[in-house]
Design a protein around this motif. Structure first.
Motif, PDB file in Angstrom:
ATOM      1  N   UNK A 148       0.858  -1.186   0.000  1.00  0.00           N
ATOM      2  CA  UNK A 148       0.000   0.000   0.000  1.00  0.00           C
ATOM      3  C   UNK A 148       0.891   1.231   0.000  1.00  0.00           C
ATOM      4  N   UNK A 149       0.782   2.085  -1.016  1.00  0.00           N
ATOM      5  CA  UNK A 149       1.609   3.294  -1.094  1.00  0.00           C
ATOM      6  C   UNK A 149       0.724   4.533  -1.177  1.00  0.00           C
ATOM      7  N   UNK A 150       1.251   5.645  -0.626  1.00  0.00           N
ATOM      8  CA  UNK A 150       0.497   6.901  -0.565  1.00  0.00           C
ATOM      9  C   UNK A 150       1.365   8.059  -1.022  1.00  0.00           C
ATOM     10  N   UNK A 151       0.779   8.965  -1.791  1.00  0.00           N
ATOM     11  CA  UNK A 151       1.487  10.149  -2.276  1.00  0.00           C
ATOM     12  C   UNK A 151       0.585  11.369  -2.191  1.00  0.00           C
ATOM     13  N   UNK A 152       1.236  12.524  -2.112  1.00  0.00           N
ATOM     14  CA  UNK A 152       0.555  13.814  -2.191  1.00  0.00           C
ATOM     15  C   UNK A 152       1.007  14.515  -3.463  1.00  0.00           C
ATOM     16  N   UNK A 153       0.072  15.140  -4.156  1.00  0.00           N
ATOM     17  CA  UNK A 153       0.417  15.909  -5.350  1.00  0.00           C
ATOM     18  C   UNK A 153       0.059  17.372  -5.140  1.00  0.00           C
ATOM     19  N   UNK A 154       0.656  18.238  -5.980  1.00  0.00           N
ATOM     20  CA  UNK A 154       0.398  19.678  -5.935  1.00  0.00           C
ATOM     21  C   UNK A 154      -0.061  20.146  -7.308  1.00  0.00           C
ATOM     22  N   UNK A 155      -0.919  21.152  -7.323  1.00  0.00           N
ATOM     23  CA  UNK A 155      -1.340  21.710  -8.594  1.00  0.00           C
ATOM     24  C   UNK A 155      -0.200  22.379  -9.335  1.00  0.00           C
ATOM     25  N   UNK A 156       0.763  22.943  -8.617  1.00  0.00           N
ATOM     26  CA  UNK A 156       1.918  23.604  -9.211  1.00  0.00           C
ATOM     27  C   UNK A 156       2.911  22.543  -9.665  1.00  0.00           C
ATOM     28  N   UNK A 157       3.186  22.424 -10.982  1.00  0.00           N
ATOM     29  CA  UNK A 157       4.081  21.370 -11.482  1.00  0.00           C
ATOM     30  C   UNK A 157       5.501  21.485 -10.955  1.00  0.00           C
ATOM     31  N   UNK A 158       5.930  22.669 -10.535  1.00  0.00           N
ATOM     32  CA  UNK A 158       7.284  22.834 -10.011  1.00  0.00           C
ATOM     33  C   UNK A 158       7.470  22.100  -8.687  1.00  0.00           C
TER      34      UNK A 158
END
Length: 644
Positions: free
Chosen positions: A287-297
């Motif tokens: 089971x893996x978890x990640x957070x993403x951001x709207x800003x591609x940088x």
């Protein structure tokens, strides 16, 4: 994972207030929502909040030896407990549970304070031996688990996993430590062993303390340090192969659990390496978890997805919204003292995401400090070569002048920011590194602090934290030296503190296999040329992982786990920031020059300068004052704020 609390009478055997002990214990209920128990006897009181991980049906704490004369409260995991239990059983000790906690009481009986040398894991504990009338406190080697303590004026010693439990004691004096405030505005956190409060301390990593009834004085004793003992010569291939063997073994012991387990997967080298090892060791998908951001940088989610696809993990991603600002005050309460790492926000969210599916998560923390992954190490070695050319007596005036007249260019690539380089070259090695890692440089802090606060500081400068550790460093090599400084300061004060509070807020246990002390010891003995070669940090680590991870995960530029503060402060957070920093709470503290704060706001929001990190540091200090010192949640009142 758990929360512990204790009260000990250093002067005698006064009765312990169970209601007060219970209140202190309940303030840490988030660390252990499953169970909560107390134990008191004249002169001693222990409390425990339990998050059940091992021996779920047993293993309640406080936990005793066979005859009830030794009792312990413990936070963490002892990964080699089965091996130790066999050895202790052979020596005649009788075990009643199958949990790692019981190993501690029997290990104390068998080996005394040397018991900590036998533990492999992350831990903070308090132990009372009635026969010897000894209170024994211990913390793991790298500081993965926290332990705070305070000796009150009436001779009562109090300790806990979090500061908020100490703040609940009516005998605790809430004086802010001016030196700790100076250190916070330099580093973005308060380094060990200080806290923001003059009368509270952290037990430093790799340290123990022993108190006896009738003896109020006790000093922390160091039982472990990073050795940096060179290995016998080995080839690159041999180093790669042994590193993988040791990494796999460390990950394997960290899989020990009776509850659902998973991993954080950021898309960086360290977390990806841990997931790769887990996938090869586990029968079921990780089971893996990640957070993403709207800003591609700031968004690494595509690289995390590549690793997840390669190993067929059950991967879950959530995006941090641009307006996720309600967390600011929540974080101030969680951390109990000002804490300025803005990545605490996504860390909180990824822990929240992970807890929906697992109770234990493995992370990749520690790889940068162990294996020289930070870009600043490369710049420090470059500056060290320059320092070697000219003596300090010539460099200080020459580069001091150049640094003073060269314009500041926040917008430029680092190699064009000559002002900062000139300023660093005009200093000695420790001062130069301090200059590089400081959130607010000396010149900015001098302007920011009020005249009265400068008088309180009496000339103290936060560089002394690094000087103290540099004086104890067991190696002269310049790269190993700054790695050592980071392990003693940034790793424990920032990274591990951030993860502990964010995870415990959700009753999630986070384990860090890259900080297994046996692995750390072995890596410390590798030649520095295998850690940093040219522009490539973690050189041997990346080479060893080539069969396991895609090249664009291994060799892309490091992004970190940051948030776009600069744009937030010019956009959606602009009004919130202005209101907070112009709020009377900062002015009333007497620490700051209000005109300098206004100047920083104007320069940043106009786009002339990037003050995002210093402004965030101020914002979190303001939130600390308002929510922790003056807030109702800790029961404090405005007139409780004092400066020693």
């Amino acid at each position: 994972m758990c929360g512990i609390v204790g009260v000990f009478d250093t002067r005698g055997k006064r009765e312990i207030d169970r209601q007060l002990l219970s209140r202190m214990n309940q303030l840490q209920v988030h660390r252990g929502p499953d169970e909560g128990e107390l134990y008191t006897e004249p002169g001693v009181g222990f409390g425990h909040r339990r998050l059940s991980i091992m021996d779920v049906s047993g293993g309640q704490q406080p936990l005793f030896n066979e005859d009830g004369t030794v009792v312990v409260v413990f936070n963490g995991e002892i990964y080699n407990f089965e091996e130790l239990a066999k050895e202790l059983s052979a020596a005649g000790h009788v075990f009643r549970t199958h949990c790692d906690t019981e190993v501690i009481v029997h290990a104390w009986e068998e080996w005394g304070e040397q018991c900590v040398d036998r533990f492999r894991g992350m831990f903070a504990f308090g132990l009372w031996d009635r026969n010897r009338e000894i209170l024994f406190l211990g913390r793991d080697r790298l500081g993965i688990k926290p332990l705070y303590y305070s000796l009150l004026k009436d001779g009562m010693l109090i300790f806990a996993s979090e500061l908020k439990a100490l703040l609940a004691h009516p005998g605790f004096i809430r004086e802010l430590d001016p030196q700790a405030v100076e250190e916070y505005f330099a580093y973005g956190y308060v380094p060990e062993p200080k806290t923001i409060f003059k009368h509270a301390y952290k037990l430093s990593p790799g340290h123990i303390m022993k108190f006896r009834t009738g003896q109020s004085m006790a000093r922390p004793h160091q039982y472990w340090d990073v050795p940096f003992i060179p290995h016998q010569a080995m080839s690159m291939q041999e180093a790669e192969e042994e590193l993988i063997v040791r990494l796999r073994e460390s990950v394997k012991i960290h899989l020990m659990t009776e509850v659902p387990l998973g991993a954080f997967l950021s898309g960086g080298v360290d977390s990806s390496a841990v997931v790769a090892m887990m996938a090869n060791l586990m029968a079921e998908p990780v089971n893996t978890c990640s957070i993403s951001f709207g800003d591609p940088a700031f968004n690494e989610s595509q690289y995390a997805q590549k690793v997840a696809d390669r190993y067929g993990t059950h991967h879950h991603v959530e995006q941090v919204d641009q307006d996720d600002f309600d967390l600011i005050d929540r974080l101030a309460f969680l951390y109990d003292e000002p804490f300025a790492d803005s990545s605490a926000m996504p860390t909180y969210r990824v822990c929240e995401l992970a807890r929906k599916r697992v109770t234990v998560a493995l992370s990749g923390d520690g790889g940068d400090e162990n294996l020289a992954g930070y870009r600043r190490y490369r710049w420090h070695l470059y500056e060290e070569r320059m320092r070697a050319i000219l003596p300090l007596g010539l460099r200080r005036p020459l580069f001091g002048v150049l640094g003073g007249i060269y314009p500041k260019a926040d917008w430029a690539p680092k190699f064009l920011r000559a002002k900062s380089t000139f300023e660093a070259l005009g200093r000695d090695s420790v001062e130069g590194y301090f200059h590089g890692v400081s959130i607010m440089k000396d010149s900015m802090r001098r302007r920011l602090f009020s005249a009265s606060f400068h008088r309180d500081l009496q000339g103290y400068n936060a560089v002394e934290v690094l000087r103290l550790h540099a004086g104890k460093c067991p190696v002269e090599d310049p790269l190993s030296r700054v790695q050592y400084l980071d392990m003693k300061t940034y790793l424990v004060g920032d990274i591990l503190t951030k993860v502990d509070r964010a995870s415990m807020a959700h009753a999630l246990e986070v384990r860090v296999p890259l900080l297994d002390h046996e692995l750390v010891e072995w890596i410390s003995g590798l030649p520095t040329s295998l850690k940093l070669r040219g522009h490539e940090g973690k050189f041997v680590f990346k080479k060893a992982l080539e069969p396991y991870l895609p090249n664009d995960v291994l060799y892309r530029d490091k992004m970190g786990f940051a948030v776009p503060l600069a744009s937030w402060f010019r956009g959606p957070l602009r009004q919130r920031l202005n209101e907070a920093l112009m709020d009377p709470v900062l002015a009333d503290s007497g620490f700051f020059n209000r005109n300098v704060i206004k100047e920083m706001l104007d320069q940043h929001q106009s786009g002339r300068r990037d003050h995002s990190a210093p402004l965030w540091t101020l914002l979190m200090f303001q939130s600390f004052l308002r929510n922790v010192l003056y807030g109702e949640r800790t029961g404090s009142a405005k007139n409780d704020l004092k400066v020693a």
